[in-house]
Motif scaffolding. Structure first.
Motif, short mmCIF file in Angstrom:
data_model
loop_
_atom_site.label_atom_id
_atom_site.label_comp_id
_atom_site.label_asym_id
_atom_site.label_seq_id
_atom_site.Cartn_x
_atom_site.Cartn_y
_atom_site.Cartn_z
N THR A 1 0.82 -1.21 0.00
CA THR A 1 0.00 0.00 0.00
C THR A 1 0.85 1.27 0.00
N ALA A 2 2.16 1.11 -0.17
CA ALA A 2 3.06 2.26 -0.11
C ALA A 2 2.95 3.11 -1.36
N SER A 3 3.26 4.37 -1.22
CA SER A 3 3.28 5.28 -2.37
C SER A 3 4.47 4.96 -3.25
N ALA A 4 4.41 5.42 -4.47
CA ALA A 4 5.50 5.17 -5.41
C ALA A 4 6.81 5.77 -4.90
N ASN A 5 6.73 6.93 -4.24
CA ASN A 5 7.92 7.61 -3.75
C ASN A 5 8.62 6.84 -2.64
N SER A 6 7.87 6.09 -1.84
CA SER A 6 8.47 5.37 -0.72
C SER A 6 8.77 3.91 -1.03
N MET A 7 8.36 3.44 -2.20
CA MET A 7 8.55 2.03 -2.55
C MET A 7 10.03 1.62 -2.50
N GLU A 8 10.91 2.51 -2.99
CA GLU A 8 12.33 2.18 -3.02
C GLU A 8 12.92 2.04 -1.62
N PHE A 9 12.36 2.77 -0.66
CA PHE A 9 12.83 2.64 0.71
C PHE A 9 12.56 1.23 1.25
N PHE A 10 11.36 0.71 0.96
CA PHE A 10 11.03 -0.65 1.38
C PHE A 10 11.98 -1.65 0.74
N LYS A 11 12.18 -1.52 -0.55
CA LYS A 11 13.03 -2.47 -1.27
C LYS A 11 14.47 -2.43 -0.75
N ALA A 12 14.97 -1.23 -0.50
CA ALA A 12 16.35 -1.10 -0.02
C ALA A 12 16.52 -1.71 1.36
N ALA A 13 15.56 -1.45 2.26
CA ALA A 13 15.64 -2.00 3.61
C ALA A 13 15.62 -3.52 3.58
N MET A 14 14.73 -4.08 2.78
CA MET A 14 14.61 -5.53 2.72
C MET A 14 15.84 -6.19 2.11
N SER A 15 16.37 -5.59 1.05
CA SER A 15 17.51 -6.21 0.35
C SER A 15 18.81 -6.10 1.14
N THR A 16 19.01 -5.00 1.86
CA THR A 16 20.28 -4.82 2.58
C THR A 16 20.28 -5.48 3.95
N LEU A 17 19.14 -5.45 4.62
CA LEU A 17 19.06 -6.04 5.96
C LEU A 17 18.80 -7.54 5.90
N GLY A 18 18.20 -7.99 4.80
CA GLY A 18 17.85 -9.41 4.65
C GLY A 18 18.97 -10.38 4.93
N PRO A 19 20.16 -10.21 4.33
CA PRO A 19 21.26 -11.15 4.58
C PRO A 19 21.68 -11.21 6.05
N TYR A 20 21.60 -10.12 6.77
CA TYR A 20 21.95 -10.11 8.20
C TYR A 20 20.89 -10.85 9.01
N ILE A 21 19.62 -10.68 8.64
CA ILE A 21 18.54 -11.39 9.32
C ILE A 21 18.69 -12.89 9.12
N GLN A 22 18.97 -13.29 7.88
CA GLN A 22 19.13 -14.71 7.57
C GLN A 22 20.33 -15.32 8.30
N ALA A 23 21.34 -14.49 8.54
CA ALA A 23 22.54 -14.98 9.23
C ALA A 23 22.42 -14.88 10.75
N GLY A 24 21.25 -14.41 11.24
CA GLY A 24 21.06 -14.26 12.67
C GLY A 24 21.84 -13.11 13.26
N LYS A 25 22.11 -12.09 12.43
CA LYS A 25 22.93 -10.97 12.85
C LYS A 25 22.14 -9.68 12.95
N TYR A 26 20.84 -9.78 13.13
CA TYR A 26 20.03 -8.57 13.33
C TYR A 26 19.30 -8.66 14.66
N GLN A 27 19.46 -7.62 15.48
CA GLN A 27 18.80 -7.58 16.78
C GLN A 27 18.06 -6.25 16.93
N PRO A 28 16.73 -6.26 16.78
CA PRO A 28 15.98 -5.02 17.00
C PRO A 28 15.91 -4.69 18.48
#
Length: 320
Positions: free
Chosen positions: A178-205
């Motif tokens: 439901t994101a606007s076109a302007n914010s879509m790239e922010f979602f994609k960037a967050a998912m693509s860059t943080l994803g490998p750390y999450i998969q490796a168990g290296k992300y702690q919110p």
């Protein structure tokens, strides 16, 4: 006699050169590169190193909530214009037991103008593999892009941290739909860059107002994004507040802190947070670091009748 002969020969040589305008030495070529982008100072017993990821020209007159003409006039007071060359800063904190990186710049998400973080970390005497923790002020592209290098984890021994509200927001596939076109790239960037750390168990919110490592405290600063965070670094009674994107255009927003920017998710909350944090920092007299203030982005705030005055830190060689 020998001295006189040498004197005569020298005079003749000077005369020949003076009479021969065609004789010249080759001009030195332009270097066209800047010094390595790091600046170091001490905070108590902690070593603080500001690291540049590069600069980008931004059309700030169309991005700020202020009238475009007024923005250009305000910039002109500082002999600046649009587009405005804007710094992208990150900060290394060496506590003596931990090496902590605050934000990672934009990496290659913005072309080849950014992506200088790792090179400048190395120029500063460190290696990416030495970093223990990466703390993100928020998950916008220009703060998470440097998490990856050539598609792989850039900080192999680090745990990445961000406010839980922030990752819940930008890593949500349902919200992205439901994101606007302007914010879509922010979602994609967050998912693509943080994803490998999450998969490796290296992300702690984390939740707000949490001590991430001894001497580094996370404080809620919501508004620019859902989980924007200010990190307060404290050693021996000295403090440095790393505010991320609470401000983007110093020559405008210091004098008029009510001015917001298009990237703010909640402009009203972003303005209120900036006013509160700036007031606290100005009263305390403690140091502040901003991600988009002119490199190294470190200084102090002084309250004025209109808003605030920015007092950059002096260059220093006192690092003991």
């Amino acid at each position: 006699m020998v001295s006189l002969t040498r004197s005569v020969l020298l005079s003749l040589s000077v005369a020949v050169v003076a009479a021969s305008p065609s004789i010249s030495f080759a001009a030195a070529p332009l270097i066209k590169t800047q010094a390595p982008g790091y600046f170091r100072m001490m905070l108590g017993t902690f070593e603080i190193t500001a690291v540049s990821d590069g600069t980008l020209d931004l059309p700030v007159d169309t991005l700020l909530s202020a009238n475009a003409k007024q923005t250009r006039a305000q910039l002109a007071k500082s002999y600046l214009g649009v587009p405005l060359e804007t710094s992208f800063n990150a900060y290394l904190i060496n506590t003596g037991s931990k090496l902590v990186l605050i934000d990672t710049g934009g990496g290659l998400l913005f072309g080849d103008q950014l992506g200088k973080l790792i090179k400048n970390i190395e120029a500063a005497g460190y290696k990416a593999s030495q970093i223990d923790d990466v703390l993100l002020t928020h998950l916008h592209s220009d703060h998470v892009g440097g998490l990856l290098l050539d598609g792989a984890i850039a900080f192999p021994n680090a745990t990445v941290h961000a406010n839980r509200r922030e990752s819940d927001y930008w890593l949500s596939t349902e919200r992205m739909k439901t994101a606007s076109a302007n914010s879509m790239e922010f979602f994609k960037a967050a998912m693509s860059t943080l994803g490998p750390y999450i998969q490796a168990g290296k992300y702690q919110p984390f939740d707000a107002d949490t001590m991430i490592v001894p001497g580094v405290m996370a404080h809620a600063a919501y508004g620019h994004t859902a989980g924007s965070t200010v990190y307060t670094v404290e050693s021996k009674g000295q403090e440095l507040n790393l505010i991320g994107d609470l401000i983007h255009v110093g020559p405008v927003q210091f004098e008029k802190p009510e001015v917001t920017i298009e990237f703010d998710v909640d402009r009203s909350a972003a303005k209120a947070t900036r006013l509160t944090v700036f007031s606290q920092i100005a009263k305390s007299g403690q140091l502040m670091g901003g991600s988009h203030l002119p490199f190294p982005g470190l200084g102090r705030l002084k309250a004025t009748s209109k808003g605030y005055q920015w007092l950059p830190v002096d260059y220093t060689t006192h690092l003991n």
